[in-house]
Design a protein around this motif. Structure first.
Motif, PDB file in Angstrom:
ATOM      1  N   ARG A 588       0.852  -1.169   0.000  1.00 32.20           N
ATOM      2  CA  ARG A 588       0.000   0.000   0.000  1.00 32.20           C
ATOM      3  C   ARG A 588       0.901   1.235   0.000  1.00 32.20           C
ATOM      4  O   ARG A 588       2.095   1.143   0.320  1.00 32.20           O
ATOM      5  CB  ARG A 588      -0.927   0.006   1.220  1.00 32.20           C
ATOM      6  N   PRO A 589       0.337   2.415  -0.316  1.00 35.03           N
ATOM      7  CA  PRO A 589       1.154   3.639  -0.265  1.00 35.03           C
ATOM      8  C   PRO A 589       1.690   3.886   1.140  1.00 35.03           C
ATOM      9  O   PRO A 589       1.027   3.562   2.137  1.00 35.03           O
ATOM     10  CB  PRO A 589       0.185   4.739  -0.685  1.00 35.03           C
ATOM     11  N   ILE A 590       2.893   4.472   1.214  1.00 35.83           N
ATOM     12  CA  ILE A 590       3.516   4.711   2.515  1.00 35.83           C
ATOM     13  C   ILE A 590       2.960   5.974   3.159  1.00 35.83           C
ATOM     14  O   ILE A 590       2.660   6.011   4.342  1.00 35.83           O
ATOM     15  CB  ILE A 590       5.045   4.827   2.352  1.00 35.83           C
ATOM     16  N   GLN A 591       2.792   7.010   2.394  1.00 36.91           N
ATOM     17  CA  GLN A 591       2.340   8.293   2.933  1.00 36.91           C
ATOM     18  C   GLN A 591       0.878   8.504   2.534  1.00 36.91           C
ATOM     19  O   GLN A 591       0.518   8.359   1.382  1.00 36.91           O
ATOM     20  CB  GLN A 591       3.228   9.409   2.392  1.00 36.91           C
ATOM     21  N   ASP A 592       0.013   8.821   3.541  1.00 40.98           N
ATOM     22  CA  ASP A 592      -1.403   8.852   3.247  1.00 40.98           C
ATOM     23  C   ASP A 592      -2.130  10.083   3.752  1.00 40.98           C
ATOM     24  O   ASP A 592      -3.301  10.248   3.516  1.00 40.98           O
ATOM     25  CB  ASP A 592      -2.098   7.605   3.827  1.00 40.98           C
ATOM     26  N   ALA A 593      -1.432  10.955   4.478  1.00 42.49           N
ATOM     27  CA  ALA A 593      -2.144  12.018   5.184  1.00 42.49           C
ATOM     28  C   ALA A 593      -2.730  13.069   4.265  1.00 42.49           C
ATOM     29  O   ALA A 593      -3.628  13.812   4.641  1.00 42.49           O
ATOM     30  CB  ALA A 593      -1.220  12.690   6.193  1.00 42.49           C
ATOM     31  N   SER A 594      -2.190  13.205   3.031  1.00 44.72           N
ATOM     32  CA  SER A 594      -2.648  14.276   2.148  1.00 44.72           C
ATOM     33  C   SER A 594      -3.776  13.844   1.226  1.00 44.72           C
ATOM     34  O   SER A 594      -4.131  14.565   0.311  1.00 44.72           O
ATOM     35  CB  SER A 594      -1.467  14.783   1.303  1.00 44.72           C
ATOM     36  N   VAL A 595      -4.346  12.661   1.429  1.00 46.42           N
ATOM     37  CA  VAL A 595      -5.346  12.104   0.514  1.00 46.42           C
ATOM     38  C   VAL A 595      -6.751  12.257   1.092  1.00 46.42           C
ATOM     39  O   VAL A 595      -6.996  11.960   2.259  1.00 46.42           O
ATOM     40  CB  VAL A 595      -5.048  10.616   0.224  1.00 46.42           C
ATOM     41  N   LYS A 596      -7.689  12.737   0.217  1.00 42.09           N
ATOM     42  CA  LYS A 596      -9.092  12.847   0.627  1.00 42.09           C
ATOM     43  C   LYS A 596      -9.924  11.695   0.066  1.00 42.09           C
ATOM     44  O   LYS A 596     -10.685  11.067   0.785  1.00 42.09           O
ATOM     45  CB  LYS A 596      -9.666  14.177   0.137  1.00 42.09           C
ATOM     46  N   GLN A 597      -9.806  11.407  -1.243  1.00 45.09           N
ATOM     47  CA  GLN A 597     -10.500  10.282  -1.866  1.00 45.09           C
ATOM     48  C   GLN A 597      -9.465   9.379  -2.520  1.00 45.09           C
ATOM     49  O   GLN A 597      -8.444   9.867  -3.034  1.00 45.09           O
ATOM     50  CB  GLN A 597     -11.507  10.782  -2.900  1.00 45.09           C
ATOM     51  N   TYR A 598      -9.791   8.054  -2.550  1.00 42.85           N
ATOM     52  CA  TYR A 598      -8.729   7.117  -2.938  1.00 42.85           C
ATOM     53  C   TYR A 598      -9.349   5.856  -3.539  1.00 42.85           C
ATOM     54  O   TYR A 598     -10.399   5.374  -3.090  1.00 42.85           O
ATOM     55  CB  TYR A 598      -7.918   6.762  -1.694  1.00 42.85           C
TER      56      TYR A 598
END
Length: 658
Positions: A588-598
């Protein structure tokens, strides 16, 4: 001439008729001759018809069923003068009981007459021994007439040139006088068994209670004529109303019917059936014995029975037995009325359980009498044989009196009294309210009361107290004399609480996180921040620790939170190793804090979707339906919306390595 080639009524030559009119004239003449012969012996007859309705006093079906063996057992030796054959060969002068004819003497094929898998009697005739079946029917009651019914069939095939008729005689078994005789038409030869049902009826003289039945054959040939007999029945027709122990109405006592009828001491008591006595009947009054059988009353043979001066010893059940004239001594040929009870100079008694405990119901009664009035404590009044007072108190104690009226005609009145005691319930019982106990520990439940009390727990134990260490509902009943009391409690087993927090998390600067604990059984919360709620809001990095506890223990969990400066680009690994070592097991992606929809989609080398997710924290573990996939490269496509509102679509490959 109507006939060519006819040489007599019993000729084996073929008969030729010139036309149909000739045939019917011949048949009519032949049948008239046959019936005239039969009428000379019996005053009435019936053939080829259904067996008349009536009381079947004898039946011979020769036994057998679908589940029985093919060969039936021999008849009683006195039943047949023929010899029993217990194998598949039946010789001249022999008989056998079989379900079917298959494989015997080249006979016509077929089964017994009932069609229910039973046996038939198959006979290979012997000219010198014409009688092949005899029996005596006895012990029956008077009837207007009697019928004999049976089924017969030829076993000879078509064209055999053999003929046979069945002759039946009925004789009085006492003096051997002939009552009736019957001869059947010639049995029809066929390639398969063709059964014919015969019946004939004759008057039954008065007094005849046993009949001897004999079956024989006649034939115009000395060659063996083979035949079968089945379903022999003897039926009594027009039997008396008192035949067969039918129950008749109740007698009256002194012109009335009650249950029982009460009489005064020395009163004249008359038993009767009402109306005139039936003609042609005999009577016998009977009284009950201690073993519940009935005995005849000497000299009580009229339609009425009188006790001139009734005594208490006359208190019992009576009935009248009725029979046709000449049959009163036979239990099987007479019928009793329903019994009626006589109670002379009764002594009423109040029955009921006393003392009783307060809170229970008082039930007392008088089991006899025509009219009863009651009186009791506190102005109590009631009528009827039974009284009931619900939820009694000590105030219901006292004297209860029943005024019992039996027979107003002779002023048969009695007073019956009973002292009733209602006791106060001494039991003190109070189990604890629903309670908890730690797993592995026990709790004591105590119902101790005064000495002599009895205890019944829902666990089956009978002690005053029990120890409990399992979850459930527990009940106890305490008995003290006539009083009882019960109580229940529910016990809950509790374990020390378990707790878990989310995995270590990286957040973007400026973000916040609601950190909630996943726990069970916890009643208290204590965070390293000093908060005491189940969840807290995180705004800065650090390690956060939570302690949860209850009365049975405590547990802790920790999580590390990092804050970084985030870009809008996701960081996606190029390989992962799903070998369950806790390191890089999920892609899975390592960095996730900047994502709203995925949304992420993963494909194998054939373009088949192996994984899809709309949650950035949910990754692929290298399986499909829990089946491990092969090592190698897989294509991924991710579409997401960053916090700035910009839509992104990226793709690449990841290598699965085990």
């Amino acid at each position: 001439m109507c006939i060519n080639g006819f040489s007599g009524a019993y000729s084996k030559e073929k008969v030729y008729f010139r036309d149909k009119d000739c045939y019917w004239r011949f048949l009519s003449s032949y049948m008239k001759l046959f019936f005239i012969t039969l009428f000379a012996i019996s005053s009435s007859w019936e053939v080829f018809g259904q067996c008349p309705n009536g009381v079947i006093v004898f039946r011979e079906s020769f036994g057998g069923s679908y589940s029985s063996v093919d060969l039936g057992p021999a008849l009683a030796s006195a039943t047949s003068q023929y010899i029993y054959s217990g194998n598949n060969v039946i010789a001249v002068g022999e008989y056998g009981l079989r379900k079917h004819t298959g494989g015997i003497n080249g006979w016509a094929e077929g089964n017994d007459n009932t069609g229910q898998g039973g046996y038939m009697m198959m006979v290979r005739s012997k000219t010198s021994v014409p009688t092949f079946y005899e029996t005596t029917v006895q012990g029956f009651c008077r009837a207007q007439s009697q019928a004999i019914c049976f089924a017969a069939a030829s076993l000879n095939k078509t064209g055999a040139g053999l003929d046979v008729t069945i002759h039946v005689e009925a004789r009085n078994a006492t003096n051997n006088n002939l009552l009736a005789a019957f001869t059947s038409p010639v049995l029809k030869n066929n390639d398969s068994i063709s059964w014919s049902n015969f019946s004939f009826t004759y008057p039954l003289p008065n007094g005849v209670s046993s009949v001897k039945i004999g079956f024989s054959f006649t034939s115009s040939s000395s060659v063996p004529d083979d035949f079968a007999i089945d379903d022999i029945r003897v039926v009594n027709i027009g039997t008396s109303f008192s035949n067969g122990n039918a129950t008749i109405d109740y007698p009256f006592i002194n012109g009335r019917y009650e249950f029982p009828v009460f009489a005064c001491l020395n009163e004249r008591v008359v038993f009767s059936m009402g109306g005139p006595a039936p003609v042609g009947k005999e009577f016998q009054w009977e009284r009950i014995l201690p073993d519940h059988n009935y005995e005849p009353i000497p000299g009580a043979n009229a339609y009425t029975y009188v006790i001139d001066s009734a005594k208490r010893s006359d208190s019992k059940f009576y009935r009248l037995r009725i029979a046709d004239s000449g049959y009163i001594a036979s239990v099987n040929c007479s019928s009793p009325t329903s019994p009626v009870g006589l109670h002379v100079d009764p002594e009423p008694v109040i029955s009921g359980i006393t003392p009783i405990c307060e809170g229970t119901d008082l039930n007392i009664s008088v089991d006899e009498g025509s009219y009863i009035t009651w009186s009791g404590p506190n102005g109590f009044k009631a009528t009827g044989r039974k009284i009931s007072i619900t939820n009694t108190t000590v105030a219901n104690s006292g004297l209860y009196t029943a005024n019992v009226t039996y027979n107003a005609g002779c002023l048969l009145n009695f007073l019956s009294k009973k002292v009733v005691t209602v006791t106060k319930n001494p039991i003190q019982l109070s189990l604890p309210a629903d309670t908890t106990v730690c797993k592995g520990s026990t709790i004591s439940l105590d119902a101790t009361n005064a000495a002599g009390s009895l205890y019944v727990w829902s666990t089956g134990e009978n002690t005053a107290g029990i120890k409990v260490k399992a979850d459930g509902l527990y009940a106890v009943i305490v008995y003290a004399g006539t009083c009882t009391k019960e109580d229940t409690t529910r016990v809950h087993i509790v374990e020390p609480p378990a707790v878990s927090l989310r995995r270590d998390t990286v957040l973007c600067l400026g973000d916040t996180l609601l950190l909630n604990a996943v726990t069970n059984y916890a009643t208290k919360y204590k965070w390293s921040t000093g908060d005491i709620t189940q969840g807290i809001t995180i705004t800065q990095k650090g390690q956060y620790t939570l302690q949860v506890s209850n009365s049975c223990g405590s547990n802790t969990a920790s999580v590390n939170i990092e804050f970084i400066r985030c870009s809008e680009e996701l960081l996606v690994p190029t390989a992962f190793t799903p070998n369950k070592d806790g390191l890089n097991d999920v892609f899975r992606p390592i960095q996730d804090a900047s994502v709203k929809q995925y949304h992420m989609q993963i494909y194998n080398r054939w373009g088949q979707t192996v994984f899809a997710s709309n949650e950035i924290n949910r990754g692929w573990d290298g399986t499909i339906n829990k089946i491990q996939q092969q090592n190698g490269a897989y294509v991924w496509v991710i579409e997401y919306t960053s916090k700035s509102g910009k839509n992104h679509s990226i793709k690449g490959t990841v290598t699965l390595i085990r």
